[in-house]
Design a protein around this motif. Structure first.
Motif, mmCIF file in Angstrom:
data_model
loop_
_atom_site.group_PDB
_atom_site.id
_atom_site.type_symbol
_atom_site.label_atom_id
_atom_site.label_comp_id
_atom_site.label_asym_id
_atom_site.label_seq_id
_atom_site.Cartn_x
_atom_site.Cartn_y
_atom_site.Cartn_z
ATOM 1 N N GLY A 13 41.414 38.906 63.434
ATOM 2 C CA GLY A 13 42.135 39.972 64.135
ATOM 3 C C GLY A 13 43.218 39.425 65.034
ATOM 4 N N PHE A 14 42.924 38.314 65.717
ATOM 5 C CA PHE A 14 43.916 37.706 66.604
ATOM 6 C C PHE A 14 45.150 37.240 65.830
ATOM 7 C CE2 PHE A 14 45.820 33.858 68.349
ATOM 8 C CZ PHE A 14 46.315 34.364 69.540
ATOM 9 N N ILE A 15 44.936 36.609 64.688
ATOM 10 C CA ILE A 15 46.070 36.125 63.888
ATOM 11 C C ILE A 15 46.987 37.287 63.517
ATOM 12 C CG2 ILE A 15 46.715 35.161 61.637
ATOM 13 C CD1 ILE A 15 44.146 33.399 61.897
ATOM 14 N N VAL A 16 46.407 38.380 63.058
ATOM 15 C CA VAL A 16 47.214 39.548 62.668
ATOM 16 C C VAL A 16 47.876 40.168 63.893
ATOM 17 C CG1 VAL A 16 47.158 41.845 61.625
ATOM 18 C CG2 VAL A 16 45.852 39.973 60.600
ATOM 19 N N ASP A 17 47.134 40.330 64.978
ATOM 20 C CA ASP A 17 47.700 40.905 66.202
ATOM 21 C C ASP A 17 48.851 40.054 66.736
ATOM 22 O OD1 ASP A 17 45.832 42.948 66.090
ATOM 23 O OD2 ASP A 17 44.538 42.072 67.631
ATOM 24 N N PHE A 18 48.656 38.741 66.759
ATOM 25 C CA PHE A 18 49.672 37.841 67.303
ATOM 26 C C PHE A 18 50.946 37.870 66.465
ATOM 27 C CE2 PHE A 18 51.653 33.597 67.423
ATOM 28 C CZ PHE A 18 52.083 33.604 68.742
ATOM 29 N N THR A 19 50.811 37.770 65.146
ATOM 30 C CA THR A 19 52.006 37.772 64.309
ATOM 31 C C THR A 19 52.698 39.137 64.327
ATOM 32 O OG1 THR A 19 50.668 38.162 62.330
ATOM 33 C CG2 THR A 19 51.266 35.873 62.826
ATOM 34 N N SER A 20 51.923 40.200 64.432
ATOM 35 C CA SER A 20 52.508 41.537 64.532
ATOM 36 C C SER A 20 53.292 41.676 65.838
ATOM 37 C CB SER A 20 51.409 42.583 64.443
ATOM 38 O OG SER A 20 51.942 43.872 64.488
ATOM 39 N N TRP A 21 52.692 41.206 66.926
ATOM 40 C CA TRP A 21 53.382 41.244 68.229
ATOM 41 C C TRP A 21 54.653 40.399 68.172
ATOM 42 C CZ3 TRP A 21 54.267 36.944 71.336
ATOM 43 C CH2 TRP A 21 54.898 37.221 72.553
ATOM 44 N N LEU A 22 54.549 39.192 67.627
ATOM 45 C CA LEU A 22 55.696 38.294 67.559
ATOM 46 C C LEU A 22 56.820 38.923 66.749
ATOM 47 C CD1 LEU A 22 56.491 35.474 68.513
ATOM 48 C CD2 LEU A 22 55.572 34.581 66.371
ATOM 49 N N ASP A 23 56.468 39.601 65.676
ATOM 50 C CA ASP A 23 57.460 40.258 64.824
ATOM 51 C C ASP A 23 58.172 41.386 65.566
ATOM 52 O OD1 ASP A 23 58.734 40.597 62.237
ATOM 53 O OD2 ASP A 23 57.596 42.455 62.104
ATOM 54 N N SER A 24 57.490 42.001 66.539
ATOM 55 C CA SER A 24 58.068 43.138 67.253
ATOM 56 C C SER A 24 58.880 42.737 68.481
ATOM 57 C CB SER A 24 56.963 44.109 67.668
ATOM 58 O OG SER A 24 56.169 43.540 68.690
ATOM 59 N N CYS A 25 58.825 41.468 68.869
ATOM 60 C CA CYS A 25 59.530 41.015 70.079
ATOM 61 C C CYS A 25 61.041 41.018 69.879
ATOM 62 C CB CYS A 25 59.104 39.596 70.450
ATOM 63 S SG CYS A 25 57.468 39.480 71.131
ATOM 64 N N GLY A 26 61.741 41.319 70.944
ATOM 65 C CA GLY A 26 63.192 41.214 70.934
ATOM 66 C C GLY A 26 63.624 39.805 71.297
ATOM 67 N N ASP A 27 64.906 39.524 71.105
ATOM 68 C CA ASP A 27 65.431 38.195 71.415
ATOM 69 C C ASP A 27 65.296 37.840 72.891
ATOM 70 O OD1 ASP A 27 66.090 37.797 68.781
ATOM 71 O OD2 ASP A 27 68.196 38.369 69.037
ATOM 72 N N ASP A 28 65.250 38.841 73.764
ATOM 73 C CA ASP A 28 65.104 38.569 75.187
ATOM 74 C C ASP A 28 63.660 38.182 75.538
ATOM 75 O OD1 ASP A 28 64.370 41.195 74.528
ATOM 76 O OD2 ASP A 28 64.612 41.878 76.593
ATOM 77 N N GLU A 29 62.716 38.396 74.621
ATOM 78 C CA GLU A 29 61.312 38.051 74.857
ATOM 79 C C GLU A 29 60.932 36.724 74.204
ATOM 80 O OE1 GLU A 29 58.966 42.153 74.991
ATOM 81 O OE2 GLU A 29 60.191 41.889 73.186
ATOM 82 N N VAL A 30 61.351 36.535 72.956
ATOM 83 C CA VAL A 30 61.059 35.317 72.206
ATOM 84 C C VAL A 30 62.296 34.967 71.383
ATOM 85 C CG1 VAL A 30 59.586 34.246 70.459
ATOM 86 C CG2 VAL A 30 58.612 35.912 72.031
ATOM 87 N N ALA A 31 62.726 33.719 71.457
ATOM 88 C CA ALA A 31 63.886 33.284 70.691
ATOM 89 C C ALA A 31 63.620 33.458 69.195
ATOM 90 C CB ALA A 31 64.207 31.828 70.998
ATOM 91 N N LEU A 32 64.612 33.967 68.488
ATOM 92 C CA LEU A 32 64.481 34.236 67.060
ATOM 93 C C LEU A 32 64.017 33.003 66.292
ATOM 94 C CD1 LEU A 32 64.869 36.048 64.590
ATOM 95 C CD2 LEU A 32 67.285 35.429 64.619
ATOM 96 N N ASP A 33 64.645 31.850 66.525
ATOM 97 C CA ASP A 33 64.262 30.631 65.809
ATOM 98 C C ASP A 33 62.804 30.265 66.057
ATOM 99 O OD1 ASP A 33 66.825 30.445 64.819
ATOM 100 O OD2 ASP A 33 67.458 28.862 66.198
ATOM 101 N N SER A 34 62.367 30.407 67.297
ATOM 102 C CA SER A 34 60.977 30.088 67.631
ATOM 103 C C SER A 34 60.019 31.047 66.938
ATOM 104 C CB SER A 34 60.756 30.149 69.141
ATOM 105 O OG SER A 34 61.526 29.164 69.784
ATOM 106 N N ALA A 35 60.334 32.318 66.965
ATOM 107 C CA ALA A 35 59.468 33.318 66.330
ATOM 108 C C ALA A 35 59.338 33.047 64.837
ATOM 109 C CB ALA A 35 60.013 34.724 66.578
#
Length: 114
Positions: A13-35
């Protein structure tokens, strides 16, 4: 240890939740390259798991999807194996559209409450 082990279900569940959250982040939250690097790494690690372990992971995703009440999170569980290349992507899965954040990983779902 089988899929009824709470740790298997929690980590899946964590893996899916984390990748889903990461996919929804904007560039001001997580750098695109890092995501993209993180999501590609998660997908590669899971695809490179021993073949005997893949059905176990897929069964855990299926069990989580069928027990999930939130439709967005259920769709994320169902889409995840298609998104990372563990299932036949021709079968058509919820959330399989591409976003600007994803290169090798398909869009999973919007964030939802824990």
């Amino acid at each position: 240890m089988d899929n009824s082990d709470p740790l298997v279900m929690i980590l899946t569940g964590f893996i899916v939740d984390f990748t889903s959250w990461l996919d929804s982040c904007g560039d001001d939250e997580v750098a695109l390259d890092s995501a993209v690097k993180i999501m590609e790494h998660v997908a590669a690690v899971l695809r490179d798991a021993p073949p005997a372990q893949r059905p176990r992971f897929l069964d855990a995703l299926d069990e989580l999807a069928h027990s999930e009440q939130d439709p967005n999170r259920r769709d994320a569980f169902l889409a995840f194996p298609h998104a990372i290349g563990l299932a036949d992507s021709k079968a058509g899965s919820p959330g399989s559209g591409r976003t600007r954040r994803t290169v090798a990983v398909a869009r999973l779902s919007p964030p939802y409450p824990p």
